[in-house]
Design a protein around this motif. Structure first.
Motif, PDB file in Angstrom:
ATOM      1  N   ASN A 144       0.819  -1.225   0.000  1.00  0.00           N
ATOM      2  CA  ASN A 144       0.000   0.000   0.000  1.00  0.00           C
ATOM      3  C   ASN A 144       0.848   1.268   0.000  1.00  0.00           C
ATOM      4  OD1 ASN A 144      -2.360  -1.609   0.169  1.00  0.00           O
ATOM      5  ND2 ASN A 144      -2.102  -1.746   2.390  1.00  0.00           N
ATOM      6  N   ASN A 145       1.869   1.289  -0.821  1.00  0.00           N
ATOM      7  CA  ASN A 145       2.689   2.491  -0.981  1.00  0.00           C
ATOM      8  C   ASN A 145       1.872   3.538  -1.735  1.00  0.00           C
ATOM      9  OD1 ASN A 145       4.492   4.478  -1.704  1.00  0.00           O
ATOM     10  ND2 ASN A 145       5.899   3.132  -2.793  1.00  0.00           N
ATOM     11  N   PRO A 146       1.541   4.680  -1.123  1.00  0.00           N
ATOM     12  CA  PRO A 146       0.694   5.675  -1.793  1.00  0.00           C
ATOM     13  C   PRO A 146       1.351   6.300  -3.017  1.00  0.00           C
ATOM     14  CG  PRO A 146       1.569   6.552   0.257  1.00  0.00           C
ATOM     15  CD  PRO A 146       1.894   5.080   0.249  1.00  0.00           C
ATOM     16  N   PHE A 147       2.689   6.148  -3.137  1.00  0.00           N
ATOM     17  CA  PHE A 147       3.410   6.739  -4.266  1.00  0.00           C
ATOM     18  C   PHE A 147       3.820   5.695  -5.300  1.00  0.00           C
ATOM     19  CE2 PHE A 147       4.307   9.330  -0.449  1.00  0.00           C
ATOM     20  CZ  PHE A 147       3.685  10.507  -0.844  1.00  0.00           C
ATOM     21  N   LEU A 148       3.282   4.482  -5.170  1.00  0.00           N
ATOM     22  CA  LEU A 148       3.690   3.397  -6.060  1.00  0.00           C
ATOM     23  C   LEU A 148       3.448   3.742  -7.525  1.00  0.00           C
ATOM     24  CD1 LEU A 148       4.669   0.491  -6.544  1.00  0.00           C
ATOM     25  CD2 LEU A 148       2.315  -0.254  -6.245  1.00  0.00           C
ATOM     26  N   LYS A 176      -0.146  -2.474 -16.802  1.00  0.00           N
ATOM     27  CA  LYS A 176      -0.778  -3.445 -15.908  1.00  0.00           C
ATOM     28  C   LYS A 176      -0.258  -3.307 -14.482  1.00  0.00           C
ATOM     29  CE  LYS A 176      -1.792  -6.992 -19.397  1.00  0.00           C
ATOM     30  NZ  LYS A 176      -1.485  -8.366 -19.861  1.00  0.00           N
ATOM     31  N   ALA A 177       1.030  -2.967 -14.347  1.00  0.00           N
ATOM     32  CA  ALA A 177       1.636  -2.843 -13.019  1.00  0.00           C
ATOM     33  C   ALA A 177       0.952  -1.773 -12.172  1.00  0.00           C
ATOM     34  CB  ALA A 177       3.122  -2.525 -13.147  1.00  0.00           C
ATOM     35  N   TRP A 180      -1.592  -3.683 -10.176  1.00  0.00           N
ATOM     36  CA  TRP A 180      -1.235  -4.906  -9.450  1.00  0.00           C
ATOM     37  C   TRP A 180      -1.381  -4.770  -7.949  1.00  0.00           C
ATOM     38  CZ3 TRP A 180       3.750  -6.191 -12.696  1.00  0.00           C
ATOM     39  CH2 TRP A 180       3.346  -6.772 -13.902  1.00  0.00           C
ATOM     40  N   GLU A 181      -1.156  -3.555  -7.411  1.00  0.00           N
ATOM     41  CA  GLU A 181      -1.269  -3.375  -5.964  1.00  0.00           C
ATOM     42  C   GLU A 181      -2.693  -3.675  -5.499  1.00  0.00           C
ATOM     43  OE1 GLU A 181       0.352  -0.231  -2.687  1.00  0.00           O
ATOM     44  OE2 GLU A 181      -0.938   0.546  -4.258  1.00  0.00           O
ATOM     45  N   ASN A 182      -3.691  -3.383  -6.351  1.00  0.00           N
ATOM     46  CA  ASN A 182      -5.078  -3.673  -5.994  1.00  0.00           C
ATOM     47  C   ASN A 182      -5.322  -5.176  -5.867  1.00  0.00           C
ATOM     48  OD1 ASN A 182      -5.734  -0.965  -5.994  1.00  0.00           O
ATOM     49  ND2 ASN A 182      -6.398  -0.967  -8.118  1.00  0.00           N
ATOM     50  N   VAL A 193       9.498  -7.437 -11.366  1.00  0.00           N
ATOM     51  CA  VAL A 193       9.118  -7.635 -12.772  1.00  0.00           C
ATOM     52  C   VAL A 193       9.621  -6.482 -13.640  1.00  0.00           C
ATOM     53  CG1 VAL A 193       7.174  -7.820 -14.372  1.00  0.00           C
ATOM     54  CG2 VAL A 193       7.105  -9.013 -12.173  1.00  0.00           C
ATOM     55  N   LEU A 194       9.374  -5.257 -13.183  1.00  0.00           N
ATOM     56  CA  LEU A 194       9.694  -4.082 -13.993  1.00  0.00           C
ATOM     57  C   LEU A 194      11.200  -3.847 -14.110  1.00  0.00           C
ATOM     58  CD1 LEU A 194       6.942  -1.614 -12.703  1.00  0.00           C
ATOM     59  CD2 LEU A 194       6.881  -3.099 -14.733  1.00  0.00           C
ATOM     60  N   LEU A 195      11.911  -3.974 -13.001  1.00  0.00           N
ATOM     61  CA  LEU A 195      13.352  -3.703 -13.025  1.00  0.00           C
ATOM     62  C   LEU A 195      14.123  -4.768 -13.800  1.00  0.00           C
ATOM     63  CD1 LEU A 195      13.803  -2.355  -9.392  1.00  0.00           C
ATOM     64  CD2 LEU A 195      14.133  -1.067 -11.517  1.00  0.00           C
ATOM     65  N   LEU A 196      13.689  -6.014 -13.716  1.00  0.00           N
ATOM     66  CA  LEU A 196      14.336  -7.058 -14.513  1.00  0.00           C
ATOM     67  C   LEU A 196      14.071  -6.838 -16.003  1.00  0.00           C
ATOM     68  CD1 LEU A 196      13.724 -10.226 -12.297  1.00  0.00           C
ATOM     69  CD2 LEU A 196      15.874  -8.982 -12.656  1.00  0.00           C
TER      70      LEU A 196
END
Length: 212
Positions: A144-148, A176-177, A180-182, A193-196
């Motif tokens: 739940n990072n508000p700045f994600l 899509k990312a 994903w937090e939802n 996923v994103l950094l790789l």
């Protein structure tokens, strides 16, 4: 006669905006619900409050940095058939934080002021596997990072500015990312996923440069 049930306000700082508005209202007929994440318990409190009779029109202000899917679903019925004399104002940073079924029930007012996104916390120029590992370890217990969403957008924009080129399918992974937090994915899993993906694109770019 049209029945007014409220609206959604898109603002840069939902909690601050809701508190500012609340401070100018009559506290006798205005209720404020603020949370970093609107959860199911808060949604139930909102529903209970909405059915408490009031002699005047009652405003219910709802402000959060993120909105739990279950909480939103719980609010659907009261937003669709609000008690007489109750108006809902929902504050959010982006309309994508709210379910389409919520957005369809209330008009949206956009008060967002365009702001330049900060750079991603890691430098794309020096990004390597070790740096990614350290970053993910720091974020592994974060939910739940508000700045994600801003960080995901910053990573994508920094990658483009660095010169990386994503295919339509790869760009869709970033889109899509944002949601994903939802689905209760941790921050570290999302950025793994994103950094790789970004590291792989850097390697491909390096190999193309060598061949050139």
């Amino acid at each position: 006669m049209e029945i007014k049930i409220g609206h959604i306000e898109l603002v840069n700082n939902p909690i601050e905006s809701a508190n500012d508005y609340f401070a100018m209202q009559n506290p006798q007929n205005t209720r404020l619900f603020c949370a970093n994440e609107l959860d199911i318990e808060t949604a139930r409190s909102i529903i209970d409050e909405s059915y408490i009779a009031s002699e005047e029109i009652k405003q219910i202000l709802i402000a959060a940095l993120s909105y739990n899917t279950y909480a939103q679903n719980a609010l659907l019925k009261v937003l669709e058939e609000p008690p007489s004399g109750t108006i809902f104002i929902i504050y959010a940073k982006m309309k994508s934080l709210l379910l389409p079924t919520i957005r369809s029930r209330l008009p949206i007012i956009n008060h967002i002021k365009q702001q330049r996104l900060p750079h991603f916390p890691l430098s794309l120029k020096t990004l390597n596997l070790e740096g990614v590992y350290r970053f993910l370890k720091e974020r592994e217990k974060e939910f739940n990072n508000p700045f994600l969403k801003e960080e995901i957008q910053s990573l994508y924009l920094d990658s483009i500015k660095y010169g990386l080129s994503f295919s339509a399918r790869e760009a869709q992974i970033f889109e899509k990312a944002l949601f994903w937090e939802n689905q209760y994915e941790s921050t570290s899993n999302i950025f793994a996923v994103l950094l790789l993906l970004v590291l792989r694109k850097k390697k491909q770019q390096f190999n193309v440069t060598l061949k050139g």
